[in-house]
Write a protein that holds these residues in place. Sequence first.
Motif, PDB file in Angstrom:
ATOM      1  N   VAL A 175       0.848  -1.198   0.000  1.00  0.00           N
ATOM      2  CA  VAL A 175       0.000   0.000   0.000  1.00  0.00           C
ATOM      3  C   VAL A 175       0.879   1.241   0.000  1.00  0.00           C
ATOM      4  O   VAL A 175       0.620   2.201  -0.744  1.00  0.00           O
ATOM      5  CB  VAL A 175      -0.976  -0.009   1.196  1.00  0.00           C
ATOM      6  CG1 VAL A 175      -1.619   1.356   1.394  1.00  0.00           C
ATOM      7  CG2 VAL A 175      -2.042  -1.076   0.994  1.00  0.00           C
ATOM      8  N   ALA A 176       1.944   1.244   0.789  1.00  0.00           N
ATOM      9  CA  ALA A 176       2.876   2.383   0.798  1.00  0.00           C
ATOM     10  C   ALA A 176       3.560   2.533  -0.559  1.00  0.00           C
ATOM     11  O   ALA A 176       3.720   3.648  -1.065  1.00  0.00           O
ATOM     12  CB  ALA A 176       3.907   2.200   1.897  1.00  0.00           C
ATOM     13  N   LEU A 177       3.943   1.419  -1.164  1.00  0.00           N
ATOM     14  CA  LEU A 177       4.581   1.439  -2.479  1.00  0.00           C
ATOM     15  C   LEU A 177       3.643   2.011  -3.539  1.00  0.00           C
ATOM     16  O   LEU A 177       4.038   2.867  -4.338  1.00  0.00           O
ATOM     17  CB  LEU A 177       5.007   0.015  -2.853  1.00  0.00           C
ATOM     18  CG  LEU A 177       5.874  -0.188  -4.071  1.00  0.00           C
ATOM     19  CD1 LEU A 177       7.253   0.387  -3.816  1.00  0.00           C
ATOM     20  CD2 LEU A 177       5.979  -1.669  -4.378  1.00  0.00           C
ATOM     21  N   LEU A 178       2.405   1.580  -3.531  1.00  0.00           N
ATOM     22  CA  LEU A 178       1.430   2.083  -4.497  1.00  0.00           C
ATOM     23  C   LEU A 178       1.095   3.555  -4.232  1.00  0.00           C
ATOM     24  O   LEU A 178       0.909   4.323  -5.174  1.00  0.00           O
ATOM     25  CB  LEU A 178       0.154   1.239  -4.455  1.00  0.00           C
ATOM     26  CG  LEU A 178       0.296  -0.191  -4.976  1.00  0.00           C
ATOM     27  CD1 LEU A 178      -0.976  -0.989  -4.720  1.00  0.00           C
ATOM     28  CD2 LEU A 178       0.667  -0.197  -6.442  1.00  0.00           C
ATOM     29  N   ALA A 179       1.038   3.937  -2.971  1.00  0.00           N
ATOM     30  CA  ALA A 179       0.770   5.334  -2.642  1.00  0.00           C
ATOM     31  C   ALA A 179       1.889   6.230  -3.172  1.00  0.00           C
ATOM     32  O   ALA A 179       1.634   7.305  -3.718  1.00  0.00           O
ATOM     33  CB  ALA A 179       0.617   5.512  -1.134  1.00  0.00           C
ATOM     34  N   GLU A 180       3.125   5.774  -3.038  1.00  0.00           N
ATOM     35  CA  GLU A 180       4.261   6.548  -3.569  1.00  0.00           C
ATOM     36  C   GLU A 180       4.191   6.680  -5.077  1.00  0.00           C
ATOM     37  O   GLU A 180       4.501   7.719  -5.645  1.00  0.00           O
ATOM     38  CB  GLU A 180       5.579   5.894  -3.161  1.00  0.00           C
ATOM     39  CG  GLU A 180       5.909   6.004  -1.700  1.00  0.00           C
ATOM     40  CD  GLU A 180       7.122   5.198  -1.304  1.00  0.00           C
ATOM     41  OE1 GLU A 180       7.803   4.639  -2.188  1.00  0.00           O
ATOM     42  OE2 GLU A 180       7.390   5.113  -0.106  1.00  0.00           O
ATOM     43  N   ALA A 181       3.779   5.603  -5.741  1.00  0.00           N
ATOM     44  CA  ALA A 181       3.722   5.603  -7.205  1.00  0.00           C
ATOM     45  C   ALA A 181       2.535   6.398  -7.734  1.00  0.00           C
ATOM     46  O   ALA A 181       2.663   7.108  -8.740  1.00  0.00           O
ATOM     47  CB  ALA A 181       3.667   4.167  -7.727  1.00  0.00           C
ATOM     48  N   LEU A 182       1.406   6.280  -7.078  1.00  0.00           N
ATOM     49  CA  LEU A 182       0.186   6.884  -7.596  1.00  0.00           C
ATOM     50  C   LEU A 182      -0.100   8.274  -7.029  1.00  0.00           C
ATOM     51  O   LEU A 182      -0.781   9.072  -7.660  1.00  0.00           O
ATOM     52  CB  LEU A 182      -1.013   5.967  -7.317  1.00  0.00           C
ATOM     53  CG  LEU A 182      -0.911   4.589  -7.941  1.00  0.00           C
ATOM     54  CD1 LEU A 182      -2.063   3.701  -7.476  1.00  0.00           C
ATOM     55  CD2 LEU A 182      -0.863   4.653  -9.440  1.00  0.00           C
ATOM     56  N   LEU A 183       0.421   8.549  -5.835  1.00  0.00           N
ATOM     57  CA  LEU A 183       0.195   9.834  -5.186  1.00  0.00           C
ATOM     58  C   LEU A 183       1.526  10.409  -4.695  1.00  0.00           C
ATOM     59  O   LEU A 183       1.747  10.527  -3.493  1.00  0.00           O
ATOM     60  CB  LEU A 183      -0.776   9.680  -4.010  1.00  0.00           C
ATOM     61  CG  LEU A 183      -2.119   9.027  -4.337  1.00  0.00           C
ATOM     62  CD1 LEU A 183      -2.840   8.631  -3.071  1.00  0.00           C
ATOM     63  CD2 LEU A 183      -2.957   9.952  -5.174  1.00  0.00           C
ATOM     64  N   PRO A 184       2.428  10.750  -5.604  1.00  0.00           N
ATOM     65  CA  PRO A 184       3.776  11.178  -5.189  1.00  0.00           C
ATOM     66  C   PRO A 184       3.772  12.413  -4.288  1.00  0.00           C
ATOM     67  O   PRO A 184       4.672  12.568  -3.464  1.00  0.00           O
ATOM     68  CB  PRO A 184       4.508  11.446  -6.499  1.00  0.00           C
ATOM     69  CG  PRO A 184       3.450  11.556  -7.537  1.00  0.00           C
ATOM     70  CD  PRO A 184       2.257  10.811  -7.032  1.00  0.00           C
ATOM     71  N   GLU A 185       2.777  13.264  -4.409  1.00  0.00           N
ATOM     72  CA  GLU A 185       2.753  14.471  -3.582  1.00  0.00           C
ATOM     73  C   GLU A 185       2.518  14.135  -2.108  1.00  0.00           C
ATOM     74  O   GLU A 185       2.920  14.902  -1.224  1.00  0.00           O
ATOM     75  CB  GLU A 185       1.696  15.462  -4.073  1.00  0.00           C
ATOM     76  CG  GLU A 185       0.252  14.988  -3.940  1.00  0.00           C
ATOM     77  CD  GLU A 185      -0.239  14.084  -5.067  1.00  0.00           C
ATOM     78  OE1 GLU A 185      -1.399  13.650  -4.984  1.00  0.00           O
ATOM     79  OE2 GLU A 185       0.521  13.809  -5.995  1.00  0.00           O
ATOM     80  N   LEU A 186       1.915  12.989  -1.807  1.00  0.00           N
ATOM     81  CA  LEU A 186       1.675  12.590  -0.424  1.00  0.00           C
ATOM     82  C   LEU A 186       2.896  11.940   0.216  1.00  0.00           C
ATOM     83  O   LEU A 186       3.017  11.914   1.426  1.00  0.00           O
ATOM     84  CB  LEU A 186       0.498  11.619  -0.335  1.00  0.00           C
ATOM     85  CG  LEU A 186      -0.862  12.181  -0.727  1.00  0.00           C
ATOM     86  CD1 LEU A 186      -1.915  11.104  -0.615  1.00  0.00           C
ATOM     87  CD2 LEU A 186      -1.221  13.363   0.156  1.00  0.00           C
ATOM     88  N   SER A 187       3.792  11.413  -0.587  1.00  0.00           N
ATOM     89  CA  SER A 187       4.954  10.696  -0.041  1.00  0.00           C
ATOM     90  C   SER A 187       6.135  11.617   0.240  1.00  0.00           C
ATOM     91  O   SER A 187       7.161  11.182   0.690  1.00  0.00           O
ATOM     92  CB  SER A 187       5.376   9.567  -0.972  1.00  0.00           C
ATOM     93  OG  SER A 187       5.774  10.080  -2.218  1.00  0.00           O
ATOM     94  N   MET A 188       6.008  12.881  -0.033  1.00  0.00           N
ATOM     95  CA  MET A 188       7.120  13.817   0.198  1.00  0.00           C
ATOM     96  C   MET A 188       7.164  14.295   1.615  1.00  0.00           C
ATOM     97  O   MET A 188       6.372  14.315   2.400  1.00  0.00           O
ATOM     98  CB  MET A 188       7.008  15.002  -0.735  1.00  0.00           C
ATOM     99  CG  MET A 188       7.251  14.627  -2.143  1.00  0.00           C
ATOM    100  SD  MET A 188       7.192  16.119  -3.171  1.00  0.00           S
ATOM    101  CE  MET A 188       7.754  15.467  -4.673  1.00  0.00           C
TER     102      MET A 188
END
Length: 121
Positions: free
Chosen positions: A108-121
């Motif tokens: 889920v964290a991996l997909l969040a980074e890929a699909l929602l890069p603005e949230l992983s910063m």
Amino acid sequence: EEFVVRPQCLVSHVGFRPDYELARELQVHLCYASEGPMKLASSLLAARVAAERGGDASAAGDCLSQAPPGRDLLTTPEPRFHVLGAKSYGRASSFLLAIGHKQVQGVVALLAEALLPELSM
């Protein structure tokens, strides 16, 4: 002394062989021995061999001493397709539900980074 156990729920993981019918047409590299995804299967085998060479043969089969696999071990050549849970361990009997929960959190964290890069910063 005899006693009776009345569980509310029973989870069984015996005699399992993964069914990859759903992913038959996808690019998923499976281990020929364990039928698990190749990256994770080779990592599990390497950990078992290292434990055996370290002189602790009992640790080689101790599922309670294993660390959850890293997110990179859960990826397949198929984009955004991940094999998780008991199926990720193939025929290996060392899978634990706690490991499956960690796998899901990692993906889920991996997909969040890929699909929602603005949230992983």
